[in-house]
Design an enzyme around this catalytic site. Structure first.
Site, PDB file in Angstrom:
ATOM      1  CB  THR A  85      -0.967   0.024   1.199  1.00 32.38           C
ATOM      2  OG1 THR A  85      -1.749   1.224   1.146  1.00 32.38           O
ATOM      3  CG2 THR A  85      -0.268  -0.055   2.532  1.00 32.38           C
ATOM      4  CD  GLU A  86      -1.453   3.903  -2.861  1.00 32.73           C
ATOM      5  OE1 GLU A  86      -2.402   4.466  -3.417  1.00 32.73           O
ATOM      6  OE2 GLU A  86      -1.344   2.649  -2.789  1.00 32.73           O
TER       7      GLU A  86
END
Length: 210
Positions: free
Chosen positions: A39-40
């Site tokens: 997840t960024e």
């Protein structure tokens, strides 16, 4: 749709799950499945989503859902996270969409006249992941096709989408346009054709169902 999309993930992949429907994919992977979910906002190695009562409220994905960790999970800042994206280390990203064109253009960040917090990481994910697939409903709430000859909404990235999973079908983006791969059980080919806003290449034999 989400369960079918989860089968797109192969063992050993590094995969980003975008905001919305894609975040649900993790719940359809076996508990011991060898995949690294990214997840960024700074976490790799993501386990199933949790309720507010079960969760560590410091642990969320990019969409704000509470997530769990798995053995080997790693935390890092957003700069490092996006360095991973920009350097092409993602095997696959799964994104939501407002529209997808027959040439694979993606529009998934803004509807004019409606509030948008910004494009977020979508532009870079769509451009830099080795493979981009979309999870979306086949039509919008008014019944208008989301799969179109040309996108009318602001683009996230051009010619980036390889495959689309909808609540009616699995459709590939090919050099010749949209190609029907599978249909949802109980949905006819004619219904998919009617709901698609661009020509649809049909298989020579009846498509598989999911």
């Amino acid at each position: 749709m989400v369960a079918r999309a989860a089968r797109e993930i192969a063992p050993g992949m590094v995969v980003n799950l975008g905001i919305g429907l894609p975040t649900k994919v993790v719940n359809y992977l076996p508990a011991d499945f060898p995949v690294c979910l990214h997840t960024e906002n700074g976490l790799s190695g993501i386990g199933p989503t949790l309720s507010a009562e079960e969760a560590d409220r410091n642990l969320i994905d990019a969409g704000g859902a509470y997530v769990s960790t798995v053995p080997g999970s790693a935390f890092f800042d957003s700069a490092t996270s996006f360095a991973m994206v920009r350097s092409g280390r993602l095997d696959l990203t799964m994104l939501g969409a407002f529209e997808v064109s027959a040439t694979g253009d993606l529009a998934n960040w803004k509807i004019p006249g409606k509030f948008s917090p910004g494009v977020g990481g979508g532009i870079e994910l769509a451009q830099k992941a080795r493979r981009v697939v979309v999870l979306t409903t086949h039509t919008d709430r008014a019944g208008n096709p989301k799969l179109k000859e040309t996108c009318a909404l602001p683009l996230t990235a051009r010619a980036c989408v390889s495959r689309i999973f909808t609540d009616m079908a699995v459709i590939d983006v090919t050099p010749q346009g949209f190609a029907l791969v599978e249909t949802l059980e109980g949905v006819s080919v004619a219904e998919v054709v009617e709901a698609t806003g661009a020509p649809l290449i049909l298989p020579e034999t009846p498509p598989a169902q999911f």
